[in-house]
Design an enzyme around this catalytic site. Structure first.
Site, PDB file in Angstrom:
ATOM      1  N   ASN A 221      67.626  52.475  75.742  1.00  0.00           N
ATOM      2  CA  ASN A 221      66.128  53.127  75.093  1.00  0.00           C
ATOM      3  C   ASN A 221      65.255  52.042  75.926  1.00  0.00           C
ATOM      4  OD1 ASN A 221      66.497  50.225  74.286  1.00  0.00           O
ATOM      5  ND2 ASN A 221      67.900  50.809  72.725  1.00  0.00           N
ATOM      6  N   LYS A 300      82.699  63.253  84.890  1.00  0.00           N
ATOM      7  CA  LYS A 300      81.208  63.366  84.450  1.00  0.00           C
ATOM      8  C   LYS A 300      81.006  64.970  84.297  1.00  0.00           C
ATOM      9  CE  LYS A 300      77.171  64.214  87.852  1.00  0.00           C
ATOM     10  NZ  LYS A 300      77.079  64.562  88.967  1.00  0.00           N
ATOM     11  N   ASP A 319      76.077  46.865  63.007  1.00  0.00           N
ATOM     12  CA  ASP A 319      74.851  47.261  62.152  1.00  0.00           C
ATOM     13  C   ASP A 319      75.264  45.106  62.574  1.00  0.00           C
ATOM     14  OD1 ASP A 319      72.469  45.948  61.059  1.00  0.00           O
ATOM     15  OD2 ASP A 319      72.867  46.951  59.791  1.00  0.00           O
ATOM     16  N   LYS A 355      63.602  46.045  55.653  1.00  0.00           N
ATOM     17  CA  LYS A 355      64.857  45.681  57.018  1.00  0.00           C
ATOM     18  C   LYS A 355      65.460  44.083  55.994  1.00  0.00           C
ATOM     19  CE  LYS A 355      66.658  45.972  61.806  1.00  0.00           C
ATOM     20  NZ  LYS A 355      66.001  45.832  63.029  1.00  0.00           N
TER      21      LYS A 355
END
Ligand SMILES: Cc1cc2nc3c(=O)[nH]c(=O)nc-3n(C[C@H](O)[C@H](O)[C@H](O)COP(=O)(O)O)c2cc1C
Length: 418
Positions: A221, A300, A319, A355
């Site tokens: 990310n 790969k 988490d 959250k």
């Protein structure tokens, strides 16, 4: 600032000439110490001409020991930099050896040390080299990581000396962290924050995670890690003992901060679990992947001529901050202050409040991303939320946001039962 620059015997030694030039241009004094091997690559005279000081090469040098001896040289320095740093010198520093002038100076000097490794990619990837680096980082030494690209040996990969400008930035940020020039010195709120955090154990997760798809690809990310690194620096400046659990980011470790490098969410989780019992404040600033590839390929993946689609099966990652919330709840609310981050592109506060509750956190820092703020931007505008309070911080650089966040923690500490 007085910079003592150690140059060791790598092919990138010539780049240290430009480094001296950049330091001088920025107004710093530089004295250079070269290892024997370094002199096989660049003549000391070149460094003498650029630094304006004689270059030191010998530990046992009667002439110099009568003048600027090695102890005086160590005292002269505000910061020590080794660039390029060979695999050999990293190993010596890790073991605490002092068998030449440079390594003796490192042991004789109590100023911060910045190392910028450079070597062939195979040398860089050796487990022993990585272990040596981790040992140095754990001692609070700042490592300016090498870049990737074409190498002098003809190979391509990781191990090229970092850009000289990045080494200058790391040197200056280490020094400003120590002198406190990046923070308001006489600010009453900051002085109180220092008293509050002095000696506390602060654990910060930071950066992205990388979830392997195959040996060469991963799911990642856009997190740059800058907010978490700014928090680590601010907490360390305030006197806390800070441990950073860092996903893959190329940022120098702030002075005095212990750093544990990880890649995947599971590795980050393991590292947090190992530290949790000793932690007073846990700040989850990492952008942890919610899912990982169920079965990463061992080789790969090849493009199939017949298939237009490729399906990857993803499974849930642990988490991390949710686990911490559960631990604390099971322990009757005793445990570290838990601060989470919610990076959202829409309905910022609503998502953040959910959250805060579901993960049983003490505070959540809502972080609008995707609008020239947040990921990979120098500025931020956090909204800090607890069960009782909300505070919108006005937009400022991440160092300032980090200090404000810590100050607000202090302000609200009674509610947070610290
Ligand atoms: C042509 C050549 C290039 C080298 N380049 C590097 C390098 O980039 N990085 C490195 O760690 N070692 C490199 N080495 C090996 C070091 O010079 C060697 O390990 C030496 O003992 C390092 O000494 P020092 O750490 O005291 O400077 C190179 C050796 C040669 C012959």
């Amino acid at each position: 600032m007085n910079i003592l620059l150690g140059v060791t015997g790598g092919i990138a030694a010539y780049k240290a000439l430009n480094l001296v030039r950049l330091y001088r241009k920025a107004g710093h004094e530089v004295q250079v110490v070269m290892t024997d091997s370094a002199q096989a690559f660049v003549a000391p005279l070149s460094f003498q001409a650029l630094s304006g000081h004689p270059v030191r090469t010998e530990l046992f040098d009667p002439e110099q020991e009568a003048g600027m001896d090695h102890i005086a040289l160590a005292r002269w320095a505000d910061v020590l930099v080794i660039a390029p740093a060979t695999a050999n010198v990293l190993a010596k520093l890790s073991a605490g050896l002092a068998d030449d002038l440079l390594t003796t100076l490192v042991l004789a000097c109590d100023r911060p040390l910045v190392v910028a490794p450079a070597m062939n990619r195979v040398m860089w990837q050796q487990p022993v080299t990585q272990q040596n680096l981790q040992a140095l980082q754990a001692r609070g030494i700042t490592v300016v990581p090498p870049g990737e690209g074409e190498q002098a040996c003809g190979e391509t990969g990781e191990g090229r000396l970092a850009e000289e400008t990045a080494i200058v930035t790391a040197t200056e940020s280490v020094q400003s962290a120590l002198s406190g020039s990046s923070k308001p010195k006489n600010d009453q709120a900051w002085l109180k924050t220092q008293a509050f955090l002095q000696g506390k154990q602060v654990l910060i997760t930071v950066g992205p995670t990388q979830e392997p798809i195959d040996p060469v690809r991963f799911l990642g990310n856009r997190s740059s890690g800058r907010m978490g690194f700014a928090l680590a620096q601010a907490a360390s400046e305030a006197g806390a003992n800070v441990t950073l659990i860092a996903g893959p980011v190329a940022l120098p470790t702030p002075a005095g901060v212990r750093r544990v490098d990880v890649a995947t969410a599971q590795q980050m989780f393991d590292a947090v679990q190992a530290e949790f019992a000793q932690t007073d404040v846990l700040i989850g600033a990492a952008a942890v992947a919610d899912y990982r590839v169920a079965e990463p390929a061992e080789q790969k993946l090849k493009k199939s001529p017949d298939a237009d689609e490729l399906t990857l099966k993803l499974i849930k990652n642990p988490d991390i901050i949710g686990w911490a919330g559960e631990q604390k709840a099971q322990n009757g609310g005793k445990g570290p202050i838990l601060v989470g981050f919610a990076a959202e592109t829409e309905n910022l506060e609503a998502h953040a409040r959910t959250k805060l509750q579901t993960k049983q956190l003490d505070m959540i820092c809502a972080n609008q991303v995707g609008d020239k703020l947040g990921f990979d931007q120098p500025d931020n505008a956090l909204t800090l939320i607890t069960a009782e309070h909300t505070r919108h911080l006005t937009r400022s650089d991440k160092a300032d946001q980090a200090r404000q966040l810590l100050q607000v923690l202090l302000e609200w500490q009674a509610d947070l039962k610290f």
